[in-house]
Scaffold this motif. Structure first.
Motif, PDB file in Angstrom:
ATOM      1  N   ILE A  19      22.353  -4.341 -20.786  1.00 22.65           N
ATOM      2  CA  ILE A  19      22.366  -2.983 -20.221  1.00 22.65           C
ATOM      3  C   ILE A  19      21.096  -2.242 -20.621  1.00 22.65           C
ATOM      4  O   ILE A  19      20.436  -1.605 -19.786  1.00 22.65           O
ATOM      5  CB  ILE A  19      23.633  -2.220 -20.667  1.00 22.65           C
ATOM      6  N   TYR A  20      20.738  -2.323 -21.895  1.00 24.15           N
ATOM      7  CA  TYR A  20      19.513  -1.651 -22.359  1.00 24.15           C
ATOM      8  C   TYR A  20      18.283  -2.220 -21.662  1.00 24.15           C
ATOM      9  O   TYR A  20      17.375  -1.484 -21.292  1.00 24.15           O
ATOM     10  CB  TYR A  20      19.357  -1.776 -23.876  1.00 24.15           C
ATOM     11  N   LEU A  21      18.262  -3.535 -21.497  1.00 22.28           N
ATOM     12  CA  LEU A  21      17.131  -4.161 -20.820  1.00 22.28           C
ATOM     13  C   LEU A  21      17.032  -3.668 -19.379  1.00 22.28           C
ATOM     14  O   LEU A  21      15.956  -3.297 -18.910  1.00 22.28           O
ATOM     15  CB  LEU A  21      17.266  -5.685 -20.855  1.00 22.28           C
TER      16      LEU A  21
ATOM     17  N   GLY B 275      15.886  -0.129 -19.367  1.00 21.57           N
ATOM     18  CA  GLY B 275      14.468  -0.073 -19.728  1.00 21.57           C
ATOM     19  C   GLY B 275      13.581  -0.490 -18.573  1.00 21.57           C
ATOM     20  O   GLY B 275      12.537   0.123 -18.321  1.00 21.57           O
ATOM     21  N   LEU B 276      13.975  -1.553 -17.874  1.00 25.31           N
ATOM     22  CA  LEU B 276      13.188  -1.998 -16.709  1.00 25.31           C
ATOM     23  C   LEU B 276      13.209  -0.957 -15.609  1.00 25.31           C
ATOM     24  O   LEU B 276      12.179  -0.710 -14.952  1.00 25.31           O
ATOM     25  CB  LEU B 276      13.731  -3.341 -16.197  1.00 25.31           C
ATOM     26  N   GLU B 277      14.361  -0.317 -15.390  1.00 20.13           N
ATOM     27  CA  GLU B 277      14.437   0.741 -14.384  1.00 20.13           C
ATOM     28  C   GLU B 277      13.548   1.911 -14.772  1.00 20.13           C
ATOM     29  O   GLU B 277      12.837   2.470 -13.929  1.00 20.13           O
ATOM     30  CB  GLU B 277      15.881   1.199 -14.197  1.00 20.13           C
ATOM     31  N   ALA B 278      13.571   2.293 -16.046  1.00 22.58           N
ATOM     32  CA  ALA B 278      12.724   3.396 -16.504  1.00 22.58           C
ATOM     33  C   ALA B 278      11.259   3.013 -16.385  1.00 22.58           C
ATOM     34  O   ALA B 278      10.422   3.826 -15.964  1.00 22.58           O
ATOM     35  CB  ALA B 278      13.072   3.761 -17.955  1.00 22.58           C
ATOM     36  N   ALA B 279      10.918   1.792 -16.708  1.00 22.12           N
ATOM     37  CA  ALA B 279       9.526   1.341 -16.599  1.00 22.12           C
ATOM     38  C   ALA B 279       9.089   1.321 -15.145  1.00 22.12           C
ATOM     39  O   ALA B 279       7.938   1.652 -14.826  1.00 22.12           O
ATOM     40  CB  ALA B 279       9.379  -0.044 -17.217  1.00 22.12           C
ATOM     41  N   ALA B 280       9.990   0.942 -14.258  1.00 26.11           N
ATOM     42  CA  ALA B 280       9.653   0.926 -12.833  1.00 26.11           C
ATOM     43  C   ALA B 280       9.373   2.336 -12.340  1.00 26.11           C
ATOM     44  O   ALA B 280       8.447   2.556 -11.553  1.00 26.11           O
ATOM     45  CB  ALA B 280      10.781   0.282 -12.037  1.00 26.11           C
ATOM     46  N   LYS B 281      10.173   3.296 -12.806  1.00 31.02           N
ATOM     47  CA  LYS B 281       9.943   4.689 -12.411  1.00 31.02           C
ATOM     48  C   LYS B 281       8.597   5.175 -12.941  1.00 31.02           C
ATOM     49  O   LYS B 281       7.841   5.830 -12.228  1.00 31.02           O
ATOM     50  CB  LYS B 281      11.061   5.590 -12.907  1.00 31.02           C
ATOM     51  N   ILE B 282       8.319   4.843 -14.173  1.00 32.93           N
ATOM     52  CA  ILE B 282       7.040   5.254 -14.765  1.00 32.93           C
ATOM     53  C   ILE B 282       5.903   4.561 -14.032  1.00 32.93           C
ATOM     54  O   ILE B 282       4.885   5.171 -13.710  1.00 32.93           O
ATOM     55  CB  ILE B 282       7.002   4.939 -16.279  1.00 32.93           C
ATOM     56  N   GLY B 283       6.066   3.299 -13.751  1.00 35.86           N
ATOM     57  CA  GLY B 283       5.049   2.544 -13.028  1.00 35.86           C
ATOM     58  C   GLY B 283       4.838   3.109 -11.642  1.00 35.86           C
ATOM     59  O   GLY B 283       3.722   3.137 -11.129  1.00 35.86           O
ATOM     60  N   HIS B 284       5.896   3.573 -11.011  1.00 38.10           N
ATOM     61  CA  HIS B 284       5.792   4.168  -9.683  1.00 38.10           C
ATOM     62  C   HIS B 284       4.910   5.411  -9.734  1.00 38.10           C
ATOM     63  O   HIS B 284       4.051   5.611  -8.893  1.00 38.10           O
ATOM     64  CB  HIS B 284       7.189   4.509  -9.157  1.00 38.10           C
ATOM     65  N   PHE B 285       5.112   6.213 -10.754  1.00 37.89           N
ATOM     66  CA  PHE B 285       4.293   7.406 -10.885  1.00 37.89           C
ATOM     67  C   PHE B 285       2.875   7.057 -11.284  1.00 37.89           C
ATOM     68  O   PHE B 285       1.918   7.705 -10.870  1.00 37.89           O
ATOM     69  CB  PHE B 285       4.897   8.383 -11.910  1.00 37.89           C
ATOM     70  N   ALA B 286       2.699   6.045 -12.054  1.00 40.92           N
ATOM     71  CA  ALA B 286       1.367   5.661 -12.510  1.00 40.92           C
ATOM     72  C   ALA B 286       0.551   5.053 -11.373  1.00 40.92           C
ATOM     73  O   ALA B 286      -0.678   5.154 -11.362  1.00 40.92           O
ATOM     74  CB  ALA B 286       1.461   4.668 -13.658  1.00 40.92           C
ATOM     75  N   ARG B 287       1.179   4.463 -10.384  1.00 33.94           N
ATOM     76  CA  ARG B 287       0.468   3.830  -9.286  1.00 33.94           C
ATOM     77  C   ARG B 287       0.016   4.824  -8.210  1.00 33.94           C
ATOM     78  O   ARG B 287      -0.773   4.478  -7.353  1.00 33.94           O
ATOM     79  CB  ARG B 287       1.357   2.771  -8.639  1.00 33.94           C
ATOM     80  N   ARG B 288       0.559   5.982  -8.238  1.00 35.79           N
ATOM     81  CA  ARG B 288       0.173   6.973  -7.234  1.00 35.79           C
ATOM     82  C   ARG B 288      -1.295   7.345  -7.430  1.00 35.79           C
ATOM     83  O   ARG B 288      -1.772   7.484  -8.547  1.00 35.79           O
ATOM     84  CB  ARG B 288       1.031   8.222  -7.370  1.00 35.79           C
TER      85      ARG B 288
END
Length: 108
Positions: free
Chosen positions: A80-82, A85-98
């Motif tokens: 669950i934590y993994l 964490g992957l979902e949170a990283a994907a959200k952060i990555g989404h913002f970082a790619r803009r």
């Protein structure tokens, strides 16, 4: 002459004082009674030990089952934590790619 008021050795047995053999027999009876009591306690103790052994075996089995369940829950929680964490990283990555928007000077 003075009269001896103490009974003689022979008359002591007439007053109910046990002979040496009778004293030994009485002592043997007392020891047999104590031995019987001790064996009763030994039998009760053996039953108690057997009961404790069964309880220990039962508790050991239950403990092993609980440890397995605990390990299973830890793995589930880790998954669950993994995932989170992957979902949170994907959200952060989404913002970082803009692409950054140009500021008022026209620079990005």
């Amino acid at each position: 002459m003075t009269e001896n008021k103490l009974p003689s050795d022979d008359s002591a047995f007439d007053l109910g004082v046990p002979s040496l053999l009778e004293a030994y027999k009485q002592q043997c009876k007392l020891l047999i009674d104590e031995l019987d009591d001790a064996w009763l306690e030994v039998r009760q103790s053996r039953k108690n030990v057997a009961k404790l052994v069964r309880m220990n075996a039962s508790m050991s089995d239950e403990l092993a089952a609980l440890k397995r369940e605990h390990e299973k829950v830890r793995w589930q929680l880790s998954d669950i934590y993994l995932k989170e964490g992957l979902e949170a990283a994907a959200k952060i990555g989404h913002f970082a790619r803009r692409k950054p928007e140009p500021d008022s000077t026209g620079q990005t």
